[in-house]
Scaffold this active site. Structure first.
Site, PDB file in Angstrom:
ATOM      1  N   ASP A  67       0.817  -1.220   0.000  1.00  0.00           N
ATOM      2  CA  ASP A  67       0.000   0.000   0.000  1.00  0.00           C
ATOM      3  C   ASP A  67       0.847   1.264   0.000  1.00  0.00           C
ATOM      4  OD1 ASP A  67       0.928  -0.550   2.567  1.00  0.00           O
ATOM      5  OD2 ASP A  67      -1.061  -0.912   3.406  1.00  0.00           O
ATOM      6  N   ASN A 134      -7.707  -2.515  14.272  1.00  0.00           N
ATOM      7  CA  ASN A 134      -9.105  -2.799  13.936  1.00  0.00           C
ATOM      8  C   ASN A 134      -9.239  -4.007  12.997  1.00  0.00           C
ATOM      9  OD1 ASN A 134      -8.146  -1.813  11.547  1.00  0.00           O
ATOM     10  ND2 ASN A 134      -9.590  -0.119  11.352  1.00  0.00           N
ATOM     11  N   HIS A 136      -7.455  -4.537  10.187  1.00  0.00           N
ATOM     12  CA  HIS A 136      -7.181  -4.334   8.759  1.00  0.00           C
ATOM     13  C   HIS A 136      -5.921  -5.075   8.316  1.00  0.00           C
ATOM     14  CE1 HIS A 136      -4.855  -0.378   9.753  1.00  0.00           C
ATOM     15  NE2 HIS A 136      -3.969  -1.284   9.431  1.00  0.00           N
ATOM     16  N   GLU A 141      -9.882  -1.867   5.278  1.00  0.00           N
ATOM     17  CA  GLU A 141     -10.503  -1.535   6.556  1.00  0.00           C
ATOM     18  C   GLU A 141     -11.777  -2.356   6.749  1.00  0.00           C
ATOM     19  OE1 GLU A 141      -8.879   0.210   8.570  1.00  0.00           O
ATOM     20  OE2 GLU A 141      -8.196   2.139   7.807  1.00  0.00           O
TER      21      GLU A 141
HETATM   22  C1  F6R Z   1       1.455  -1.470   6.203  1.00  0.00           C
HETATM   23  C2  F6R Z   1       0.107  -2.008   6.268  1.00  0.00           C
HETATM   24  C3  F6R Z   1      -0.705  -1.976   7.520  1.00  0.00           C
HETATM   25  C4  F6R Z   1       0.086  -2.311   8.777  1.00  0.00           C
HETATM   26  C5  F6R Z   1      -0.817  -2.247  10.003  1.00  0.00           C
HETATM   27  C6  F6R Z   1      -0.048  -2.507  11.286  1.00  0.00           C
HETATM   28  O1  F6R Z   1       1.988  -1.607   4.900  1.00  0.00           O
HETATM   29  O2  F6R Z   1      -0.364  -2.459   5.278  1.00  0.00           O
HETATM   30  O3  F6R Z   1      -1.766  -2.897   7.375  1.00  0.00           O
HETATM   31  O4  F6R Z   1       0.640  -3.590   8.651  1.00  0.00           O
HETATM   32  O5  F6R Z   1      -1.404  -0.984  10.085  1.00  0.00           O
HETATM   33  O6  F6R Z   1       0.857  -1.468  11.483  1.00  0.00           O
HETATM   34  P1  F6R Z   1       1.994  -1.565  12.592  1.00  0.00           P
HETATM   35  O7  F6R Z   1       2.897  -2.660  12.197  1.00  0.00           O
HETATM   36  O8  F6R Z   1       2.694  -0.210  12.534  1.00  0.00           O
HETATM   37  O9  F6R Z   1       1.316  -1.798  13.889  1.00  0.00           O
END
Ligand code: F6R
Length: 239
Positions: A67, A134, A136, A141
């Protein structure tokens, strides 16, 4: 689904890096699906160390990232393109031309281009994921349906709130992002998720020990034939 239980973030990172290294050893020109955020940084550091010790060769590896924030150019220091160079690509012998991050500035044609790129690669061999508080995955989401291909999303307030630690203020956190879809992720031949810390415990419990539902996007990984959750004790504390 397999769970690798580790004591802490450091052990989690080591265990996840071993799986990625095994994939590269098995298929030197493999397609890695990569993630940003705090969770995979330790695994990237371990991979860099093995590369420096001559134990890993990235010269034929290809990569596709999950992403990118909408509106950020690749040289913006909070863009995911910048994050990947800073945390991995600049420190190993991967050919930058073989690395791919969705463009945050190319508009909606980017979604079709990115899915075509993944298809032209013959799909993803190993997809690395983090887990949103959450539930995702990528920036898919909670919703009333599972998403398909790469698409533009509106970030939820909880995700912007969770990510504001990287920006000067909440106002600077982009409101939109481009993300691979849930189908893109599920079509990877192997999926490895890293989860660390108490703030992930509720999401881990609901996603992997509850019903499969798009209101908890990661729950669809229960269907994946080769899914490994690498999580530390804190993240597994509610199960
Ligand atoms: C990042 C991504 C997100 C993160 C998620 C957890 O490329 O796609 O889904 O993996 O937000 O983020 P952290 O690891 O910072 O807790």
């Amino acid at each position: 689904m397999r769970i690798i239980r580790t004591k802490n973030y450091e052990e989690m990172s080591h265990a996840a890096a071993q799986l990625i290294a095994a994939q590269i050893t098995l298929k030197p020109n493999c397609v890695l699906g990569l993630a940003t955020g705090s969770s995979p940084v330790g695994a990237y550091q371990q991979l860099i160390q093995w590369y420096e010790q001559g134990k890993l060769d990235f010269s034929a590896v290809r990569s596709v990232n999950l992403d990118e924030y909408a509106g950020l150019t690749p040289d913006h220091d909070q863009s995911y393109a910048y994050f990947m160079r800073h945390n991995l690509f600049d420190h190993v012998n991967i050919d930058l031309a073989n690395t791919n991050v969705p463009s945050g500035i190319s508009g909606d044609d980017e979604c079709t281009r990115y899915d075509q790129l993944i298809a032209n690669f013959g799909g993803i061999d190993l997809q690395l994921l983090g887990l949103g508080v959450n539930g995702h995955i990528g920036f898919n989401e909670p919703d009333d349906h599972f998403s398909l291909g790469t698409h533009k999303v509106t970030l939820t307030e909880s995700t912007r709130e969770a990510n504001k630690r990287f920006f000067a203020s909440l106002d600077e956190v982009p409101t939109h992002a481009y993300t691979m879809g849930t189908r893109d992720i599920l079509q990877a031949r192997r999926v490895v998720m890293v989860a660390s810390g108490e703030n992930k415990a509720e999401a881990v419990k609901q996603a992997f020990f509850g019903p499969i539902t798009p209101s908890m996007p990661a729950s669809i990984l229960q269907f994946h034939p080769d899914f490994v959750l690498v999580a530390d004790e804190a993240a597994l504390s509610l199960i």
